[in-house]
Motif scaffolding. Structure first.
Motif, PDB file in Angstrom:
ATOM      1  N   ARG A   1     -10.850  76.306 -15.752  1.00 13.46           N
ATOM      2  CA  ARG A   1     -10.440  75.162 -16.567  1.00 13.46           C
ATOM      3  C   ARG A   1      -8.973  75.301 -16.936  1.00 13.46           C
ATOM      4  NH1 ARG A   1     -15.892  75.648 -19.614  1.00 13.46           N
ATOM      5  NH2 ARG A   1     -17.092  74.097 -18.465  1.00 13.46           N
ATOM      6  N   VAL A   2      -8.356  74.177 -17.269  1.00 14.64           N
ATOM      7  CA  VAL A   2      -6.925  74.163 -17.570  1.00 14.64           C
ATOM      8  C   VAL A   2      -6.613  75.063 -18.763  1.00 14.64           C
ATOM      9  CG1 VAL A   2      -4.974  72.724 -18.222  1.00 14.64           C
ATOM     10  CG2 VAL A   2      -6.629  71.878 -16.565  1.00 14.64           C
ATOM     11  N   ALA A   3      -7.404  74.965 -19.821  1.00 19.55           N
ATOM     12  CA  ALA A   3      -7.162  75.790 -21.008  1.00 19.55           C
ATOM     13  C   ALA A   3      -7.323  77.275 -20.690  1.00 19.55           C
ATOM     14  CB  ALA A   3      -8.100  75.386 -22.137  1.00 19.55           C
ATOM     15  N   GLU A   4      -8.267  77.606 -19.818  1.00 19.14           N
ATOM     16  CA  GLU A   4      -8.462  79.005 -19.420  1.00 19.14           C
ATOM     17  C   GLU A   4      -7.253  79.515 -18.640  1.00 19.14           C
ATOM     18  OE1 GLU A   4     -13.330  78.920 -18.848  1.00 19.14           O
ATOM     19  OE2 GLU A   4     -12.019  78.592 -17.123  1.00 19.14           O
TER      20      GLU A   4
ATOM     21  N   LEU B   1      10.369  83.970 -17.403  1.00 23.38           N
ATOM     22  CA  LEU B   1       9.004  84.248 -17.857  1.00 23.38           C
ATOM     23  C   LEU B   1       8.162  82.977 -17.837  1.00 23.38           C
ATOM     24  CD1 LEU B   1       6.799  86.008 -19.201  1.00 23.38           C
ATOM     25  CD2 LEU B   1       7.909  85.515 -21.391  1.00 23.38           C
ATOM     26  N   ILE B   2       8.708  81.895 -18.338  1.00 28.01           N
ATOM     27  CA  ILE B   2       7.970  80.625 -18.352  1.00 28.01           C
ATOM     28  C   ILE B   2       7.685  80.159 -16.931  1.00 28.01           C
ATOM     29  CG2 ILE B   2       8.194  78.157 -18.910  1.00 28.01           C
ATOM     30  CD1 ILE B   2       9.692  79.090 -21.470  1.00 28.01           C
ATOM     31  N   ARG B   3       8.669  80.303 -16.056  1.00 29.90           N
ATOM     32  CA  ARG B   3       8.477  79.895 -14.654  1.00 29.90           C
ATOM     33  C   ARG B   3       7.374  80.712 -13.988  1.00 29.90           C
ATOM     34  NH1 ARG B   3      12.572  77.422 -11.191  1.00 29.90           N
ATOM     35  NH2 ARG B   3      11.730  77.399  -9.101  1.00 29.90           N
TER      36      ARG B   3
ATOM     37  N   TYR C   1      -1.811  75.120 -26.025  1.00 32.24           N
ATOM     38  CA  TYR C   1      -2.200  74.326 -24.859  1.00 32.24           C
ATOM     39  C   TYR C   1      -1.279  73.120 -24.661  1.00 32.24           C
ATOM     40  CZ  TYR C   1      -4.798  71.184 -21.874  1.00 32.24           C
ATOM     41  OH  TYR C   1      -5.149  70.331 -20.866  1.00 32.24           O
ATOM     42  N   ARG C   2      -0.895  72.440 -25.744  1.00 34.18           N
ATOM     43  CA  ARG C   2      -0.044  71.255 -25.615  1.00 34.18           C
ATOM     44  C   ARG C   2       1.336  71.631 -25.069  1.00 34.18           C
ATOM     45  NH1 ARG C   2      -0.864  69.305 -31.286  1.00 34.18           N
ATOM     46  NH2 ARG C   2      -2.898  70.254 -31.323  1.00 34.18           N
ATOM     47  N   HIS C   3       1.856  72.743 -25.529  1.00 36.74           N
ATOM     48  CA  HIS C   3       3.143  73.219 -25.012  1.00 36.74           C
ATOM     49  C   HIS C   3       3.027  73.516 -23.520  1.00 36.74           C
ATOM     50  CE1 HIS C   3       7.056  75.090 -25.015  1.00 36.74           C
ATOM     51  NE2 HIS C   3       6.551  76.261 -24.637  1.00 36.74           N
ATOM     52  N   PHE C   4       1.946  74.175 -23.127  1.00 33.04           N
ATOM     53  CA  PHE C   4       1.702  74.456 -21.715  1.00 33.04           C
ATOM     54  C   PHE C   4       1.643  73.157 -20.913  1.00 33.04           C
ATOM     55  CE2 PHE C   4      -1.662  74.478 -18.448  1.00 33.04           C
ATOM     56  CZ  PHE C   4      -1.049  75.265 -17.498  1.00 33.04           C
TER      57      PHE C   4
ATOM     58  N   ARG D   1       2.949  70.224 -21.503  1.00 33.65           N
ATOM     59  CA  ARG D   1       4.283  69.607 -21.373  1.00 33.65           C
ATOM     60  C   ARG D   1       5.130  70.338 -20.327  1.00 33.65           C
ATOM     61  NH1 ARG D   1       3.955  69.369 -26.941  1.00 33.65           N
ATOM     62  NH2 ARG D   1       5.266  71.198 -27.166  1.00 33.65           N
ATOM     63  N   LEU D   2       5.131  71.674 -20.411  1.00 33.56           N
ATOM     64  CA  LEU D   2       5.928  72.453 -19.457  1.00 33.56           C
ATOM     65  C   LEU D   2       5.403  72.298 -18.029  1.00 33.56           C
ATOM     66  CD1 LEU D   2       6.429  75.733 -21.502  1.00 33.56           C
ATOM     67  CD2 LEU D   2       8.169  74.014 -20.977  1.00 33.56           C
ATOM     68  N   TYR D   3       4.090  72.263 -17.890  1.00 33.64           N
ATOM     69  CA  TYR D   3       3.478  72.120 -16.559  1.00 33.64           C
ATOM     70  C   TYR D   3       3.883  70.784 -15.945  1.00 33.64           C
ATOM     71  CZ  TYR D   3       0.036  72.505 -12.824  1.00 33.64           C
ATOM     72  OH  TYR D   3      -0.573  72.602 -11.603  1.00 33.64           O
ATOM     73  N   ARG D   4       3.782  69.706 -16.722  1.00 33.47           N
ATOM     74  CA  ARG D   4       4.146  68.379 -16.208  1.00 33.47           C
ATOM     75  C   ARG D   4       5.628  68.346 -15.810  1.00 33.47           C
ATOM     76  NH1 ARG D   4       2.549  62.925 -16.489  1.00 33.47           N
ATOM     77  NH2 ARG D   4       0.713  63.384 -17.737  1.00 33.47           N
TER      78      ARG D   4
END
Length: 195
Positions: free
Chosen positions: A152-155, A134-136, A165-168, A170-173
Protein backbone atom coordinates in the motif's frame (compact mmCIF):
# COMPACT_ATOMS: atom_id res chain seq x y z
CA UNK A 1 19.46 -10.86 5.84
CA UNK A 2 17.69 -7.82 7.24
CA UNK A 3 19.85 -5.31 5.40
CA UNK A 4 19.45 -3.90 1.90
CA UNK A 5 20.17 -6.04 -1.11
CA UNK A 6 23.73 -5.42 -2.27
CA UNK A 7 25.23 -6.50 -5.57
CA UNK A 8 28.64 -8.05 -5.25
CA UNK A 9 28.91 -9.42 -8.77
CA UNK A 10 26.75 -10.39 -11.70
CA UNK A 11 27.55 -12.97 -14.34
CA UNK A 12 26.15 -12.09 -17.74
CA UNK A 13 27.05 -12.97 -21.29
CA UNK A 14 25.95 -12.18 -24.82
CA UNK A 15 26.84 -10.15 -27.87
CA UNK A 16 25.41 -6.90 -26.49
CA UNK A 17 27.45 -7.09 -23.30
CA UNK A 18 30.59 -8.15 -25.14
CA UNK A 19 30.20 -5.12 -27.39
CA UNK A 20 29.64 -2.75 -24.46
CA UNK A 21 32.47 -4.11 -22.35
CA UNK A 22 34.86 -4.63 -25.23
CA UNK A 23 35.19 -0.89 -25.80
CA UNK A 24 37.43 -0.61 -22.75
CA UNK A 25 35.59 2.30 -21.17
CA UNK A 26 34.49 0.38 -18.07
CA UNK A 27 37.15 -0.91 -15.67
CA UNK A 28 36.83 -4.70 -15.63
CA UNK A 29 39.95 -5.82 -13.79
CA UNK A 30 38.87 -4.47 -10.38
CA UNK A 31 35.77 -3.61 -8.36
CA UNK A 32 34.61 -0.05 -8.93
CA UNK A 33 33.73 1.79 -5.70
CA UNK A 34 31.21 4.60 -5.57
CA UNK A 35 28.86 3.36 -8.31
CA UNK A 36 25.31 3.67 -6.95
CA UNK A 37 23.56 0.31 -6.69
CA UNK A 38 20.41 1.98 -8.00
CA UNK A 39 21.95 2.02 -11.49
CA UNK A 40 22.01 -1.76 -11.65
CA UNK A 41 18.70 -2.03 -9.77
CA UNK A 42 17.01 0.17 -12.34
CA UNK A 43 18.55 -1.69 -15.29
CA UNK A 44 17.63 -5.11 -13.92
CA UNK A 45 14.08 -3.97 -13.13
CA UNK A 46 13.56 -2.57 -16.62
CA UNK A 47 14.98 -5.72 -18.19
CA UNK A 48 12.78 -7.89 -15.97
CA UNK A 49 9.71 -5.88 -16.99
CA UNK A 50 10.59 -6.30 -20.66
CA UNK A 51 11.31 -10.02 -20.34
CA UNK A 52 8.33 -10.94 -18.17
CA UNK A 53 5.78 -8.34 -19.24
CA UNK A 54 5.86 -8.87 -23.00
CA UNK A 55 4.87 -11.89 -25.03
CA UNK A 56 7.87 -11.24 -27.29
CA UNK A 57 10.65 -9.31 -25.53
CA UNK A 58 12.52 -6.99 -27.87
CA UNK A 59 16.30 -7.45 -27.98
CA UNK A 60 16.70 -3.82 -29.10
CA UNK A 61 14.99 -2.59 -25.94
CA UNK A 62 17.13 -4.86 -23.76
CA UNK A 63 20.25 -3.66 -25.57
CA UNK A 64 19.25 -0.03 -25.05
CA UNK A 65 18.72 -0.66 -21.34
CA UNK A 66 22.16 -2.25 -21.00
CA UNK A 67 23.73 0.59 -22.98
CA UNK A 68 22.07 3.17 -20.74
CA UNK A 69 23.36 1.28 -17.69
CA UNK A 70 26.92 1.20 -19.04
CA UNK A 71 26.81 4.93 -19.87
CA UNK A 72 25.49 5.74 -16.38
CA UNK A 73 28.26 3.68 -14.78
CA UNK A 74 30.88 5.42 -16.93
CA UNK A 75 29.50 8.80 -15.92
CA UNK A 76 29.42 7.82 -12.23
CA UNK A 77 33.01 6.57 -12.38
CA UNK A 78 34.27 9.64 -14.23
CA UNK A 79 32.30 12.12 -12.17
CA UNK A 80 33.17 10.67 -8.79
CA UNK A 81 36.81 9.88 -9.43
CA UNK A 82 38.00 12.96 -7.58
CA UNK A 83 35.14 13.23 -5.06
CA UNK A 84 36.40 13.26 -1.47
CA UNK A 85 36.01 9.90 0.30
CA UNK A 86 34.02 11.57 3.11
CA UNK A 87 31.37 12.72 0.62
CA UNK A 88 31.24 9.29 -1.01
CA UNK A 89 30.76 7.82 2.48
CA UNK A 90 27.84 10.18 3.12
CA UNK A 91 26.23 9.24 -0.18
CA UNK A 92 26.72 5.54 0.56
CA UNK A 93 25.23 6.00 4.04
CA UNK A 94 22.19 7.70 2.52
CA UNK A 95 21.72 4.79 0.12
CA UNK A 96 22.07 2.18 2.86
CA UNK A 97 20.23 3.96 5.68
CA UNK A 98 17.66 6.08 3.82
CA UNK A 99 14.76 4.83 5.98
CA UNK A 100 16.41 6.03 9.19
CA UNK A 101 15.97 9.48 10.72
CA UNK A 102 18.99 11.02 9.01
CA UNK A 103 19.49 14.73 9.44
CA UNK A 104 22.14 17.14 8.29
CA UNK A 105 23.96 17.09 11.64
CA UNK A 106 24.32 13.28 11.56
CA UNK A 107 25.54 13.33 7.97
CA UNK A 108 28.03 16.10 8.76
CA UNK A 109 29.40 14.07 11.69
CA UNK A 110 29.83 11.12 9.35
CA UNK A 111 31.76 13.33 6.92
CA UNK A 112 33.78 14.91 9.74
CA UNK A 113 32.90 18.46 8.79
CA UNK A 114 30.37 21.22 9.44
CA UNK A 115 26.88 21.15 7.97
CA UNK A 116 27.70 24.12 5.73
CA UNK A 117 30.88 22.48 4.44
CA UNK A 118 29.01 19.22 3.80
CA UNK A 119 26.23 20.97 1.86
CA UNK A 120 28.66 22.98 -0.25
CA UNK A 121 30.86 19.97 -1.05
CA UNK A 122 27.95 17.63 -1.72
CA UNK A 123 26.34 20.13 -4.07
CA UNK A 124 29.65 20.71 -5.86
CA UNK A 125 30.34 17.02 -6.49
CA UNK A 126 26.83 15.58 -6.84
CA UNK A 127 24.74 18.54 -7.97
CA UNK A 128 22.31 18.59 -5.04
CA UNK A 129 22.22 18.95 -1.29
CA UNK A 130 22.53 15.86 0.93
CA UNK A 131 18.90 16.23 2.06
CA UNK A 132 17.67 16.58 -1.54
CA UNK A 133 19.63 13.42 -2.36
CA UNK A 134 18.08 11.62 0.62
CA UNK A 135 14.59 12.60 -0.51
CA UNK A 136 15.34 11.49 -4.06
CA UNK A 137 16.61 8.09 -2.85
CA UNK A 138 13.53 7.64 -0.65
CA UNK A 139 11.15 8.52 -3.48
CA UNK A 140 12.90 6.19 -5.90
CA UNK A 141 12.76 3.31 -3.41
CA UNK A 142 9.07 4.01 -2.73
CA UNK A 143 8.45 4.04 -6.48
CA UNK A 144 10.03 0.59 -6.73
CA UNK A 145 8.04 -0.71 -3.75
CA UNK A 146 4.79 0.47 -5.31
CA UNK A 147 5.36 -1.84 -8.27
CA UNK A 148 4.32 -4.63 -5.91
CA UNK A 149 0.51 -4.83 -5.81
CA UNK A 150 0.67 -6.10 -2.22
CA UNK A 151 2.29 -2.88 -0.96
CA UNK A 152 0.00 0.00 0.00
CA UNK A 153 1.06 3.59 -0.57
CA UNK A 154 1.22 4.41 3.15
CA UNK A 155 3.31 1.28 3.77
CA UNK A 156 5.77 2.24 1.03
CA UNK A 157 6.05 5.78 2.40
CA UNK A 158 6.75 4.54 5.93
CA UNK A 159 9.17 1.85 4.71
CA UNK A 160 11.45 4.39 3.05
CA UNK A 161 11.47 6.86 5.95
CA UNK A 162 8.60 9.28 5.35
CA UNK A 163 6.68 9.93 8.56
CA UNK A 164 4.14 12.33 7.03
CA UNK A 165 2.01 10.70 4.34
CA UNK A 166 0.76 14.01 2.89
CA UNK A 167 4.30 15.32 2.55
CA UNK A 168 5.28 12.08 0.81
CA UNK A 169 2.30 12.35 -1.57
CA UNK A 170 3.24 15.93 -2.55
CA UNK A 171 6.89 15.04 -3.14
CA UNK A 172 5.97 11.89 -5.08
CA UNK A 173 3.63 13.81 -7.41
CA UNK A 174 6.29 16.49 -7.97
CA UNK A 175 8.98 13.87 -8.73
CA UNK A 176 7.00 11.47 -10.93
CA UNK A 177 4.26 13.73 -12.29
CA UNK A 178 1.43 11.57 -10.98
CA UNK A 179 -0.03 10.57 -7.63
CA UNK A 180 1.46 7.67 -5.73
CA UNK A 181 -0.64 4.60 -6.43
CA UNK A 182 -0.51 0.97 -5.59
CA UNK A 183 0.33 -1.21 -8.60
CA UNK A 184 -2.73 -2.84 -10.12
CA UNK A 185 -3.25 -6.51 -9.43
CA UNK A 186 -2.36 -8.59 -12.44
CA UNK A 187 -5.28 -10.59 -13.72
CA UNK A 188 -4.85 -14.32 -13.55
CA UNK A 189 -4.40 -15.32 -17.17
CA UNK A 190 -4.48 -19.04 -16.59
CA UNK A 191 -7.64 -20.65 -17.85
CA UNK A 192 -9.27 -23.64 -16.36
CA UNK A 193 -10.69 -26.25 -18.62
CA UNK A 194 -14.42 -26.63 -18.36
CA UNK A 195 -16.11 -29.96 -18.79
Amino acid sequence: RDGPWLHSWLHADGAILRGLLGGGTLPLERPVPGVPARLLDRCLLLMHDELSGQSRPDARILGAQLTAWACAVERAVAGDAAAPPALLAVRAAIAARHAEDLDLAALARLAGCSRQHLCAGFRRWFGQSPIDHLIRVRLQRAHLLLRDPAVRVAEAAAAVGFRDYRHFARLYRRRFGRPARRAPQRANTSRTASR
